[in-house]
Write a protein that holds these residues in place. Structure first.
Motif, PDB file in Angstrom:
ATOM      1  N   ARG A   1      31.928  53.546  57.571  1.00  0.00           N
ATOM      2  CA  ARG A   1      32.977  54.552  57.684  1.00  0.00           C
ATOM      3  C   ARG A   1      33.970  54.332  56.550  1.00  0.00           C
ATOM      4  O   ARG A   1      34.447  53.213  56.366  1.00  0.00           O
ATOM      5  N   GLN A   2      34.262  55.398  55.808  1.00  0.00           N
ATOM      6  CA  GLN A   2      35.144  55.279  54.651  1.00  0.00           C
ATOM      7  C   GLN A   2      36.305  56.252  54.789  1.00  0.00           C
ATOM      8  O   GLN A   2      36.117  57.389  55.227  1.00  0.00           O
TER       9      GLN A   2
ATOM     10  N   VAL B   1      39.815  52.432  52.369  1.00  0.00           N
ATOM     11  CA  VAL B   1      39.279  51.362  53.207  1.00  0.00           C
ATOM     12  C   VAL B   1      37.875  51.760  53.640  1.00  0.00           C
ATOM     13  O   VAL B   1      37.598  52.946  53.864  1.00  0.00           O
TER      14      VAL B   1
ATOM     15  N   LEU C   1      34.843  50.512  56.432  1.00  0.00           N
ATOM     16  CA  LEU C   1      34.449  49.691  57.567  1.00  0.00           C
ATOM     17  C   LEU C   1      32.937  49.764  57.681  1.00  0.00           C
ATOM     18  O   LEU C   1      32.364  50.862  57.721  1.00  0.00           O
TER      19      LEU C   1
ATOM     20  N   GLU D   1      29.381  47.773  59.553  1.00  0.00           N
ATOM     21  CA  GLU D   1      28.826  46.760  60.440  1.00  0.00           C
ATOM     22  C   GLU D   1      27.725  46.002  59.710  1.00  0.00           C
ATOM     23  O   GLU D   1      26.776  46.604  59.208  1.00  0.00           O
TER      24      GLU D   1
ATOM     25  N   LEU E   1      32.085  43.208  61.799  1.00  0.00           N
ATOM     26  CA  LEU E   1      32.746  44.377  61.228  1.00  0.00           C
ATOM     27  C   LEU E   1      33.408  43.935  59.932  1.00  0.00           C
ATOM     28  O   LEU E   1      34.367  43.156  59.943  1.00  0.00           O
TER      29      LEU E   1
ATOM     30  N   VAL F   1      35.543  44.794  56.694  1.00  0.00           N
ATOM     31  CA  VAL F   1      36.564  45.755  56.285  1.00  0.00           C
ATOM     32  C   VAL F   1      36.922  45.479  54.829  1.00  0.00           C
ATOM     33  O   VAL F   1      37.444  44.407  54.497  1.00  0.00           O
TER      34      VAL F   1
ATOM     35  N   ALA G   1      44.932  51.357  58.000  1.00  0.00           N
ATOM     36  CA  ALA G   1      43.663  50.641  58.052  1.00  0.00           C
ATOM     37  C   ALA G   1      43.568  49.774  59.303  1.00  0.00           C
ATOM     38  O   ALA G   1      42.509  49.704  59.947  1.00  0.00           O
TER      39      ALA G   1
ATOM     40  N   VAL H   1      40.749  49.757  62.333  1.00  0.00           N
ATOM     41  CA  VAL H   1      39.999  48.581  62.750  1.00  0.00           C
ATOM     42  C   VAL H   1      40.141  48.360  64.258  1.00  0.00           C
ATOM     43  O   VAL H   1      39.149  48.095  64.949  1.00  0.00           O
TER      44      VAL H   1
ATOM     45  N   ALA I   1      37.978  50.702  66.065  1.00  0.00           N
ATOM     46  CA  ALA I   1      36.571  50.324  65.945  1.00  0.00           C
ATOM     47  C   ALA I   1      36.242  49.129  66.829  1.00  0.00           C
ATOM     48  O   ALA I   1      35.171  49.072  67.439  1.00  0.00           O
TER      49      ALA I   1
ATOM     50  N   VAL J   1      35.488  40.200  62.982  1.00  0.00           N
ATOM     51  CA  VAL J   1      35.995  41.120  61.962  1.00  0.00           C
ATOM     52  C   VAL J   1      36.419  40.302  60.752  1.00  0.00           C
ATOM     53  O   VAL J   1      37.231  39.360  60.878  1.00  0.00           O
TER      54      VAL J   1
ATOM     55  N   LEU K   1      38.088  40.841  56.979  1.00  0.00           N
ATOM     56  CA  LEU K   1      38.857  41.753  56.122  1.00  0.00           C
ATOM     57  C   LEU K   1      38.984  41.104  54.752  1.00  0.00           C
ATOM     58  O   LEU K   1      39.386  39.933  54.660  1.00  0.00           O
TER      59      LEU K   1
END
Length: 267
Positions: free
Chosen positions: A80-81, A100, A102, A104, A115, A117, A138, A142, A145, A154, A156
């Motif tokens: 996902r952007q 940003v 995201l 998986e 996840l 990021v 952002a 997150v 999500a 996650v 980042l």
């Protein structure tokens, strides 16, 4: 790993030799890369890392093919952007900046689904407010999500263009809230080395002057973070290092230094 490749600027053939040798030796499992070049007949990420990676080239590239990319040894799904062009001061001529992604990453156990990021806020010195709004936006994405997809971890990472004492980095690290939202991420460099040092953009690097930055004093602006739940970060920091932080036979690989981390699940 996070690393800003500085496109194909400067003495690219010489830089390419240094970059490819180091990155193929390092063999990161997951990498977020900034200023990557993708053209019809050329993919800089695959050229430097090799063919064995799942590669996602993010949207919003400039006319010469420069943008941001994700590379992973493990499958990457559900990407996902989002653009974070939050005010009129954000430079849309560089559309990949202020964004940003995201994704998986289907890592094997004991890690499980990660996840990832990849965050790239505005870089200009005077856009602190925009960076704060971009971080807030952002972080909300997150959290949504996490609530929906329940990843195991996650991570980042990216070129944040802000020093550790800035409001944006303080927000990510759980030291302050922004816009009625608070989060907590472990800064892996700080976890491994404390609050001093670790600069990734320095005046001693001669490539830095090509970007037009004046009077650089040296900053740590490239980060890897691990999200914390109510009990703390879900991955332990076993090691964190800078890479390509000196010249090799007189050749500097980029105007940034890279950051790598070895992260381990709790036992």
């Amino acid at each position: 790993m996070t690393y800003n490749l500085w496109g194909m600027h400067g003495e690219w053939p010489a830089r390419r030799t240094v970059l490819a040798a180091e990155l193929r030796c390092l063999r990161p499992d997951i990498a977020v890369l900034q200023e990557t070049v993708v053209r019809d007949a050329y993919d800089q990420v695959t050229d430097l890392l090799g063919e064995e990676y799942y590669v996602v080239h993010q949207q919003g590239r400039t006319g010469d093919g420069t943008g941001a990319s994700i590379a992973s040894r493990w499958p990457v799904t559900n990407v996902r952007q989002h653009f974070l062009h939050v005010t009129s001061r954000v430079n849309t001529a560089e559309p990949w900046i202020g964004s940003v992604a995201l994704a998986e990453v289907q890592a094997p156990m004991p890690y499980g689904r990660i996840l990832l990021v990849h965050f790239k806020p505005s870089w200009q010195f005077h856009l602190s407010y925009e960076r704060e709004v971009q971080a807030h936006s952002a972080a909300r994405m997150v959290e949504q999500a996490v609530a929906t997809d329940a990843p195991n971890h996650v991570i980042l990472a990216g070129d944040f263009d802000a020093a550790p004492d800035s409001a944006m980095i303080r927000f990510w690290s759980g030291r302050q809230s922004l816009g009625e939202l608070s989060v907590a991420y472990r800064d892996v460099w700080e976890d491994a080395h404390g609050t001093e040092g670790g600069h990734t953009f320095v005046p001693d690097n001669p490539l830095r002057v090509h970007g037009g930055i004046r009077f650089e004093i040296g900053r740590r602006i490239d980060y890897i973070f691990v999200r914390a739940d109510q009990w703390g970060p879900t991955l332990a920091v076993a090691e964190c290092s800078r890479i390509l932080d000196r010249a090799s036979d007189g050749i500097w690989a980029s105007d940034h230094f890279g950051v790598t981390a070895r992260l381990e699940p709790p036992t």
